[in-house]
Write a protein that holds these residues in place. Structure first.
Motif, PDB file in Angstrom:
ATOM      1  N   ASP A 243     -12.454   1.954  -6.255  1.00 20.92           N
ATOM      2  CA  ASP A 243     -11.718   1.568  -5.053  1.00 20.92           C
ATOM      3  C   ASP A 243     -11.518   0.067  -5.160  1.00 20.92           C
ATOM      4  O   ASP A 243     -12.450  -0.716  -4.952  1.00 20.92           O
ATOM      5  CB  ASP A 243     -12.536   1.939  -3.808  1.00 20.92           C
ATOM      6  CG  ASP A 243     -11.903   1.433  -2.520  1.00 20.92           C
ATOM      7  OD1 ASP A 243     -10.813   0.819  -2.579  1.00 20.92           O
ATOM      8  OD2 ASP A 243     -12.506   1.629  -1.444  1.00 20.92           O
ATOM      9  N   LEU A 244     -10.295  -0.345  -5.486  1.00 24.21           N
ATOM     10  CA  LEU A 244     -10.002  -1.756  -5.704  1.00 24.21           C
ATOM     11  C   LEU A 244      -9.388  -2.416  -4.479  1.00 24.21           C
ATOM     12  O   LEU A 244      -9.029  -3.586  -4.512  1.00 24.21           O
ATOM     13  CB  LEU A 244      -9.077  -1.924  -6.913  1.00 24.21           C
ATOM     14  CG  LEU A 244      -9.592  -1.299  -8.211  1.00 24.21           C
ATOM     15  CD1 LEU A 244      -8.685  -1.672  -9.372  1.00 24.21           C
ATOM     16  CD2 LEU A 244     -11.024  -1.699  -8.509  1.00 24.21           C
ATOM     17  N   ASN A 245      -9.249  -1.665  -3.410  1.00 23.34           N
ATOM     18  CA  ASN A 245      -8.780  -2.185  -2.131  1.00 23.34           C
ATOM     19  C   ASN A 245      -7.437  -2.899  -2.214  1.00 23.34           C
ATOM     20  O   ASN A 245      -7.190  -3.872  -1.507  1.00 23.34           O
ATOM     21  CB  ASN A 245      -9.841  -3.091  -1.499  1.00 23.34           C
ATOM     22  CG  ASN A 245     -10.740  -2.307  -0.551  1.00 23.34           C
ATOM     23  OD1 ASN A 245     -10.269  -1.638   0.367  1.00 23.34           O
ATOM     24  ND2 ASN A 245     -12.034  -2.357  -0.805  1.00 23.34           N
ATOM     25  N   ARG A 265       2.683   8.536 -13.109  1.00 23.02           N
ATOM     26  CA  ARG A 265       4.030   8.765 -12.595  1.00 23.02           C
ATOM     27  C   ARG A 265       4.067   9.151 -11.128  1.00 23.02           C
ATOM     28  O   ARG A 265       5.113   9.107 -10.502  1.00 23.02           O
ATOM     29  CB  ARG A 265       4.715   9.859 -13.428  1.00 23.02           C
ATOM     30  CG  ARG A 265       4.928   9.460 -14.874  1.00 23.02           C
ATOM     31  CD  ARG A 265       5.697  10.538 -15.615  1.00 23.02           C
ATOM     32  NE  ARG A 265       5.877  10.174 -17.007  1.00 23.02           N
ATOM     33  CZ  ARG A 265       6.850   9.377 -17.460  1.00 23.02           C
ATOM     34  NH1 ARG A 265       7.708   8.866 -16.610  1.00 23.02           N
ATOM     35  NH2 ARG A 265       6.949   9.098 -18.738  1.00 23.02           N
ATOM     36  N   ASN A 266       2.929   9.497 -10.580  1.00 19.98           N
ATOM     37  CA  ASN A 266       2.905   9.913  -9.186  1.00 19.98           C
ATOM     38  C   ASN A 266       2.312   8.811  -8.332  1.00 19.98           C
ATOM     39  O   ASN A 266       1.345   8.164  -8.713  1.00 19.98           O
ATOM     40  CB  ASN A 266       2.060  11.188  -9.044  1.00 19.98           C
ATOM     41  CG  ASN A 266       2.276  11.875  -7.713  1.00 19.98           C
ATOM     42  OD1 ASN A 266       2.203  11.244  -6.672  1.00 19.98           O
ATOM     43  ND2 ASN A 266       2.523  13.161  -7.756  1.00 19.98           N
ATOM     44  N   SER A 267       2.888   8.568  -7.145  1.00 17.04           N
ATOM     45  CA  SER A 267       2.362   7.536  -6.260  1.00 17.04           C
ATOM     46  C   SER A 267       0.932   7.843  -5.861  1.00 17.04           C
ATOM     47  O   SER A 267       0.084   6.959  -5.800  1.00 17.04           O
ATOM     48  CB  SER A 267       3.239   7.417  -5.006  1.00 17.04           C
ATOM     49  OG  SER A 267       4.515   6.924  -5.335  1.00 17.04           O
ATOM     50  N   ALA A 268       0.623   9.097  -5.557  1.00 13.76           N
ATOM     51  CA  ALA A 268      -0.739   9.535  -5.245  1.00 13.76           C
ATOM     52  C   ALA A 268      -1.405   8.623  -4.228  1.00 13.76           C
ATOM     53  O   ALA A 268      -2.493   8.101  -4.461  1.00 13.76           O
ATOM     54  CB  ALA A 268      -1.572   9.639  -6.522  1.00 13.76           C
ATOM     55  N   PHE A 269      -0.749   8.421  -3.078  1.00 14.42           N
ATOM     56  CA  PHE A 269      -1.333   7.584  -2.036  1.00 14.42           C
ATOM     57  C   PHE A 269      -2.671   8.172  -1.602  1.00 14.42           C
ATOM     58  O   PHE A 269      -2.774   9.365  -1.314  1.00 14.42           O
ATOM     59  CB  PHE A 269      -0.395   7.485  -0.837  1.00 14.42           C
ATOM     60  CG  PHE A 269       0.867   6.701  -1.102  1.00 14.42           C
ATOM     61  CD1 PHE A 269       0.960   5.841  -2.176  1.00 14.42           C
ATOM     62  CD2 PHE A 269       1.960   6.836  -0.261  1.00 14.42           C
ATOM     63  CE1 PHE A 269       2.121   5.113  -2.423  1.00 14.42           C
ATOM     64  CE2 PHE A 269       3.124   6.107  -0.488  1.00 14.42           C
ATOM     65  CZ  PHE A 269       3.204   5.250  -1.572  1.00 14.42           C
ATOM     66  N   SER A 270      -3.697   7.333  -1.532  1.00 18.61           N
ATOM     67  CA  SER A 270      -5.048   7.818  -1.284  1.00 18.61           C
ATOM     68  C   SER A 270      -5.672   7.325   0.020  1.00 18.61           C
ATOM     69  O   SER A 270      -6.758   7.787   0.387  1.00 18.61           O
ATOM     70  CB  SER A 270      -5.968   7.402  -2.449  1.00 18.61           C
ATOM     71  OG  SER A 270      -6.074   5.988  -2.533  1.00 18.61           O
ATOM     72  N   TRP A 271      -5.022   6.395   0.699  1.00 12.02           N
ATOM     73  CA  TRP A 271      -5.637   5.817   1.905  1.00 12.02           C
ATOM     74  C   TRP A 271      -4.562   5.456   2.938  1.00 12.02           C
ATOM     75  O   TRP A 271      -3.487   5.010   2.558  1.00 12.02           O
ATOM     76  CB  TRP A 271      -6.430   4.555   1.537  1.00 12.02           C
ATOM     77  CG  TRP A 271      -7.079   3.905   2.713  1.00 12.02           C
ATOM     78  CD1 TRP A 271      -8.294   4.165   3.236  1.00 12.02           C
ATOM     79  CD2 TRP A 271      -6.497   2.887   3.532  1.00 12.02           C
ATOM     80  NE1 TRP A 271      -8.519   3.367   4.337  1.00 12.02           N
ATOM     81  CE2 TRP A 271      -7.422   2.572   4.532  1.00 12.02           C
ATOM     82  CE3 TRP A 271      -5.260   2.212   3.519  1.00 12.02           C
ATOM     83  CZ2 TRP A 271      -7.174   1.616   5.524  1.00 12.02           C
ATOM     84  CZ3 TRP A 271      -5.009   1.260   4.485  1.00 12.02           C
ATOM     85  CH2 TRP A 271      -5.964   0.969   5.474  1.00 12.02           C
ATOM     86  N   PHE A 275      -3.168   9.774   6.950  1.00 16.04           N
ATOM     87  CA  PHE A 275      -1.744   9.507   6.696  1.00 16.04           C
ATOM     88  C   PHE A 275      -1.665   8.456   5.600  1.00 16.04           C
ATOM     89  O   PHE A 275      -1.542   7.266   5.862  1.00 16.04           O
ATOM     90  CB  PHE A 275      -1.038   9.014   7.958  1.00 16.04           C
ATOM     91  CG  PHE A 275       0.450   8.850   7.776  1.00 16.04           C
ATOM     92  CD1 PHE A 275       1.280   9.955   7.788  1.00 16.04           C
ATOM     93  CD2 PHE A 275       1.005   7.597   7.569  1.00 16.04           C
ATOM     94  CE1 PHE A 275       2.652   9.816   7.598  1.00 16.04           C
ATOM     95  CE2 PHE A 275       2.376   7.439   7.391  1.00 16.04           C
ATOM     96  CZ  PHE A 275       3.199   8.556   7.402  1.00 16.04           C
ATOM     97  N   PRO A 276      -1.778   8.883   4.338  1.00 11.43           N
ATOM     98  CA  PRO A 276      -1.863   7.919   3.239  1.00 11.43           C
ATOM     99  C   PRO A 276      -0.596   7.071   3.103  1.00 11.43           C
ATOM    100  O   PRO A 276       0.518   7.602   3.107  1.00 11.43           O
ATOM    101  CB  PRO A 276      -2.054   8.809   2.009  1.00 11.43           C
ATOM    102  CG  PRO A 276      -2.544  10.118   2.541  1.00 11.43           C
ATOM    103  CD  PRO A 276      -1.897  10.276   3.883  1.00 11.43           C
ATOM    104  N   VAL A 277      -0.788   5.758   2.986  1.00 15.35           N
ATOM    105  CA  VAL A 277       0.345   4.844   2.833  1.00 15.35           C
ATOM    106  C   VAL A 277       0.251   4.027   1.555  1.00 15.35           C
ATOM    107  O   VAL A 277       1.210   3.317   1.205  1.00 15.35           O
ATOM    108  CB  VAL A 277       0.458   3.895   4.045  1.00 15.35           C
ATOM    109  CG1 VAL A 277       0.735   4.672   5.317  1.00 15.35           C
ATOM    110  CG2 VAL A 277      -0.802   3.036   4.199  1.00 15.35           C
ATOM    111  N   SER A 278      -0.892   4.071   0.855  1.00 11.86           N
ATOM    112  CA  SER A 278      -1.014   3.321  -0.394  1.00 11.86           C
ATOM    113  C   SER A 278      -2.093   3.938  -1.264  1.00 11.86           C
ATOM    114  O   SER A 278      -2.950   4.671  -0.786  1.00 11.86           O
ATOM    115  CB  SER A 278      -1.334   1.842  -0.122  1.00 11.86           C
ATOM    116  OG  SER A 278      -2.620   1.715   0.456  1.00 11.86           O
ATOM    117  N   ARG A 279      -2.017   3.640  -2.559  1.00 13.07           N
ATOM    118  CA  ARG A 279      -3.098   4.056  -3.458  1.00 13.07           C
ATOM    119  C   ARG A 279      -3.942   2.836  -3.784  1.00 13.07           C
ATOM    120  O   ARG A 279      -3.548   1.956  -4.549  1.00 13.07           O
ATOM    121  CB  ARG A 279      -2.568   4.664  -4.751  1.00 13.07           C
ATOM    122  CG  ARG A 279      -3.734   5.017  -5.654  1.00 13.07           C
ATOM    123  CD  ARG A 279      -3.490   5.933  -6.842  1.00 13.07           C
ATOM    124  NE  ARG A 279      -2.186   6.078  -7.350  1.00 13.07           N
ATOM    125  CZ  ARG A 279      -1.863   5.815  -8.631  1.00 13.07           C
ATOM    126  NH1 ARG A 279      -2.748   5.311  -9.454  1.00 13.07           N
ATOM    127  NH2 ARG A 279      -0.644   6.045  -9.063  1.00 13.07           N
TER     128      ARG A 279
END
Length: 314
Positions: A243-245, A265-271, A275-279
């Motif tokens: 987790d690099l924040n 290749r996938n955005s894979a938003f994790s946080w 409602f994920p808005v960023s990885r």
């Protein structure tokens, strides 16, 4: 908004200017200064979302019946597509040598047992966890041990592996002024069929958006220390799970991202998980290739687990 009798090429010049400005921010985000309030890093953290300006300006341009604005909008649309278009296409889930899962399990996770079982169910070879607490750690150890008999835990971060682990040691990524009980980095050598791989697990300090800007100084300092450790790593093959924040677009992570491959290749938003808005949870490599990245179903954490297939370079 009612159009006037002027030519469509004369109306909407402000909208056209906003379209050009959006394109400039997307293409030259690194030129936005970080000296005051770290606004450059703040922009880069949410850079893909700047593309939402395109449909908004499109609607206004159509309402205004502005030809010049419509043409100008081609510029930010093209830049966004060039930067992020590939990330919205699902990656290849085919052949890989190693499967890894990275998860900030949250220090207030009420179901560590269920979280561990969910991660096991995805079938990875390596599992990295952050925000381990003294009360939850024995639960994770009990659940993971049958499938992952090898582990390396230091402080609040840990690695569980199907491969034997050697040369386990803490990685000191403490920012200045932080106490010695703050341990968020661990490194181990995984003995795989393809040879030894240095596996790092890291949890960089959190950031905050405040009235006077982006509070990321400690995160950036910690990223610099992690980058130095990666640069000094003697094994050719490296996997970083953590987790690099922030996102890979944020210049604050440059000490890490310039040394490792962060493709996927996938955005894979994790946080956040709701409602994920960023990885901000990452799997990066050196002398190896991340073939695909995906998120796993939500657990009891405010982060989604991130899984990646990795092929090892010859």
């Amino acid at each position: 908004m009612v159009s006037t009798g002027r030519s469509p090429w004369a109306r909407g010049r402000i909208l056209a200017s906003l379209a050009v400005l959006t394109a400039a921010l997307l293409a030259f985000h690194s030129a936005v200064p970080n000296t005051v309030g770290r606004f450059g890093s703040l922009l880069e953290t949410f850079l893909p979302w700047l593309g939402l300006a395109v449909p908004l300006l499109l609607a206004l341009a159509l309402l205004r019946r502005s030809a010049i604005a419509l043409v100008a909008l081609l510029l930010p649309a093209a830049v966004w597509g060039s930067l992020f278009g590939g990330r919205v296409v699902a990656g290849d889930h085919g052949a890989h040598d190693v499967m890894a899962v990275q998860h900030n399990v949250s220090d207030v996770n009420a179901d560590p047992s269920g979280t561990a079982r969910a991660l096991i169910g995805s079938g990875p070879d390596l599992i990295a966890l952050e925000e381990l607490t003294p009360s939850a750690l024995p639960v994770y150890e009990r659940e993971l041990a049958p499938e992952y008999p090898h582990r390396a835990v230091r402080g609040t971060v840990g690695l569980w592996s199907k491969y034997p682990l050697t040369d386990v040691r803490a990685v000191d990524i403490r920012p200045e002024g932080v106490g010695h009980d703050w341990n968020r980095g661990v490194r181990a050598s995984a003995r795989t069929p393809w040879g030894d791989i240095a596996v790092y697990v890291a949890h960089l300090p959190s950031v905050r958006v405040r009235w006077n800007g982006f509070s990321s100084g400690r995160r950036d300092e910690s990223a610099g220390l992690l980058g130095a450790a990666l640069a000094a790593e003697k094994l050719d093959r490296v996997i970083l799970l953590g987790d690099l924040n922030s996102t890979v677009d944020d210049r604050g992570l440059a000490p890490v991202t310039t040394r490792l491959d962060s493709t996927g290749r996938n955005s894979a938003f994790s946080w956040p998980a709701a409602f994920p808005v960023s990885r901000i949870d990452h799997i990066m490599t050196r002398a190896a290739t991340v073939t695909h990245v995906r998120t796993l179903p939500a657990t009891g954490s405010d982060h989604l687990p991130v899984a990646a297939g990795i092929t090892l370079d010859p």
